[in-house]
Design a protein around this motif. Structure first.
Motif: not given
Length: 711
Positions: A581-600
């Motif tokens: 929960d904290m990992t997906i809600h505190e990325p260092k920037d928006h771009a890194s969140l866009e690249q994140l594979n959430i299921s993995e």
């Protein structure tokens, strides 16, 4: 106490799909008129709490009497059209709330009222400050224009995503077909309730099917199939979840926050993401070795079991092994048979016992309303109108004589699974309590919605001990909802900050681990009727001695020894949810969140934190499942807040150890807890509530002691 007519009728559940939408639109139009009239008639220089906030608060009070029920049908109705209308109503209400929370003309008046520095009572002052902060958090500090428009667009889309996600979960009706051989070990009373065609059984992902299969199916391939299919049961939610995470991050950045977690945690007890991250990290450090030790012991059990079947052991301990070998360990090392324990906890008897506990410690009385008494209290004169389904039980709740004998509210119990019903266990507020404009009290109505196995001709519904604990926990939320005494519905009952809301219910779970309470809650089902006795005898055999009426002391002792059995692994599982929960809600920037594979990310974190192997250990990578798509909490209000289950456990353990451990049935302390903690709801700062009750700042010592961890 016998039936007496309450001073307020219970709500009616007579809606049709058309009436739900008509009532919603009418309610929202009326509410908009209240706000429009304030804006037209009050100037900034005259703005005060009394002429701006109070009319809006009174309108909110009246709205909640209808709004909660209009949205409730989607979780409990058997009528698809009514569920759909309820879902649509919730969309309309959410859209209206977003528009209302972004009205600059109203915000200016609220801002002026705050700056006027009126001398208000503490709850009114809290309402004023929270309302003001709400407008700021809804983007009214963003200059009018494209950025604010985008913020509003995001808020509306997030509402739609949350509703669709929840609907997909509620209406999920998948499952798998298995032969009797593949389901070897699964209790016959579970199999008897499954749909059958030819020689195959249809196993759904509802809890009464899923959990016993994962616990008892001896075929590891069956458990694996069930586990992986359950993680993929709502894959249509995968893109919804991803979109929500990205939109939350974008919205937080528009408001000037570094991420969504910073935005969400600011007004909770923790205040900052760093406090949360440090807490979770500290707990992870203390639990990790314990988890590895527990797995080592469980692996030995698995090795012996696999070899006894003449199969090859691969040295791994898988996610679909855990419920099975956790149960095997209970039986082998603690001689604990959960099926036997369940025989002592028939559901209805358990409910009666739990209500008696609450009667004794909190000074309450519960009277079930049945038969003609339902007609007597129904606003329509028809008893069927006060429930939404024929299986629902309803109680009127009163103070005992020592507490004044007055009416408290209504408690509903909806206990068994059905198509389209909410699939977990939860407490729903149907109507909050508050003070009317004329100074009289409005009484609350609250509902427990659960999914326990249905009774059969040969057996009542029997609860495993963890289900007893779940029932007590949710009933704890219900009691919080009932005994709350606040001026405004906004702060009623469980309307507290998320990192405190679970604490009162978690504390009450301790009663399910207290010998005297387990004894009083229990009653062997064979003693309930001659038919039940005959079916028990038929199953047990003629040479088995008749069971004791209440659960024997030696069984209680064995059960209590397992309280924290594999507790490190249990809490590491909670940490996985909290850290994801904290990992997906505190990325260092928006771009890194866009690249994140959430299921993995979800699956990799689970392996890393829980230490238990998933399909990735079989070379399938981390993309094998989409557990986040089945996890309603993170779309249903626990976003950047799931840590609250663990942090509120710290508060609940501290309260229990400090005040109740010596004597859980202490009526004086029970009433003090009722009035100092439960009654306050969210009407004051939750830390003040805790300090008032404990007489000091809360500490983590009891939490770590309970887990057997030295600080």
């Amino acid at each position: 106490m016998g039936f007496k007519k309450p001073p307020q009728a219970p709500p009616s559940f007579t809606a049709t799909p058309d009436s739900v939408l008509a009532d919603t639109k009418s309610m929202l139009a009326s509410s908009k008129k209240v706000t429009d009239d304030i804006v037209v008639s009050i100037s900034l220089k005259d703005a005060s709490f009394k002429n701006v906030l109070l009319p809006m608060a009174n309108d909110e009070n009246q709205q909640t009497l209808k709004a909660h029920i209009l949205g409730f049908y989607q979780s409990v109705s058997t009528d698809q059209a009514l569920r759909d209308a309820s879902t649509e109503a919730e969309k309309l209400m959410d859209d209206f709330s977003i528009e209302a929370a972004m009205r600059e003309d109203v915000f200016k008046l609220v801002d002026a009222a705050l700056k006027s520095g009126e001398n208000l009572d503490p709850e009114s002052q809290r309402l004023l400050e929270k309302e003001h902060k709400g407008y700021v958090r809804n983007g009214l500090n963003i200059p009018a224009g494209p950025k604010r428009d985008r913020f509003k667009e995001i808020k509306k889309r997030l509402s739609q995503l949350g509703i669709a996600f929840s609907k997909n979960l509620n209406e999920e009706n998948g499952g798998l077909w298995f032969t009797a051989q593949e389901l070897d070990g699964v209790p016959t009373d579970v199999l008897s309730l499954l749909k059958k065609e030819g020689d195959k059984y249809f196993l759904t992902f509802k809890y009464p099917d899923l959990f016993p299969t994962l616990k008892y199916a001896t075929n590891s391939e069956t458990r694996k199939k069930v586990f992986i299919a359950n993680e993929n049961k709502s894959n249509q939610n995968v893109p919804l979840f991803r979109e929500a995470i990205l939109l939350r991050d974008e919205a937080a950045r528009l408001l000037g926050y570094p991420n969504h977690a910073a935005f969400r945690i600011e007004d909770k007890m923790a205040k900052t993401p760093k406090t949360v991250d440090d807490f979770l990290s500290d707990l992870r450090g203390k639990l990790s070795q314990g988890g590895l030790d527990e797995i080592a012991t469980l692996k030995e059990l698995k090795k012996d079991d696999v070899k006894s079947r003449g199969e090859e052991y691969d040295g791994k301990y898988y996610l679909w092994d855990h419920r099975f070998y956790d149960r095997v360990m209970e039986e082998k090392d603690y001689q604990l048979d959960q099926q036997l324990i369940a025989e002592y906890f028939p559901l209805q008897n358990c409910i009666k016992g739990m209500l008696e506990i609450f009667e004794e410690i909190f000074g309450l009385q519960f009277v079930e309303i049945v038969g003609g008494d339902r007609d007597t209290i129904s606003a329509t004169g028809k008893g069927n109108d006060i429930v939404w389904h024929e299986e629902v039980q309803v109680f009127s709740v009163w103070d005992d004589e020592g507490e004044g004998g007055g009416f408290v509210g209504y408690l509903y119990l909806d206990l068994f699974p059905r198509v389209g019903k909410y699939g977990h266990a939860a407490n729903f507020n149907l109507q909050p309590g508050f003070i009317h404009e004329n100074g009289t009290r409005r009484y609350p109505a609250t509902a427990l919605v659960c999914n326990f196995s249905k009774p059969t001709a040969k057996k009542p519904s029997l609860l495993k001990h963890d289900e007893v604990t779940t029932l007590f926990h949710e009933l704890g939320h219900g009691i919080h909802d009932l005994v709350s005494r606040t001026t405004y519905s906004r702060f009623h009952g469980t309307n507290t900050v998320r990192d405190f809301v679970e604490a009162p219910s978690q504390m009450l779970e301790n009663w399910c681990w207290t010998p005297s309470q387990l004894k009083s809650l229990s009653k062997h089902y064979s003693t309930l009727s001659s038919d039940y006795y005959d079916s028990w005898r038929e199953h047990a055999g003629s040479n088995v001695t008749k069971p004791e009426e209440h659960i024997p002391d030696d069984l209680i002792q064995k059960l209590i020894k397992t309280k924290n059995l594999n507790g490190a692994l249990f809490n590491l599982r909670q940490l996985h949810f909290g850290i994801f929960d904290m990992t997906i809600h505190e990325p260092k920037d928006h771009a890194s969140l866009e690249q994140l594979n959430i299921s993995e990310t979800y699956n990799a974190l689970r392996k890393d934190i829980s230490k238990i192997d998933g399909p990735e250990a079989l070379g399938e990578g981390n993309g094998w499942g989409n557990g986040q798509a089945t996890f309603g909490h993170l779309m249903g209000g626990y976003d950047a807040g799931y840590y609250g289950y663990l942090s509120s456990q710290v508060y609940s353990t501290d309260m229990f150890y400090s005040v109740f451990k010596k004597d859980p049935m202490n009526r004086t302390e029970g009433r003090r807890y009722r009035h100092t903690v439960l009654e306050k709801g969210g009407s004051q700062d939750e830390m003040k509530t805790l300090i008032d009750f404990l007489g000091r700042e809360p500490k983590t010592d009891a939490f770590y002691e309970e887990l057997g961890i030295t600080k």
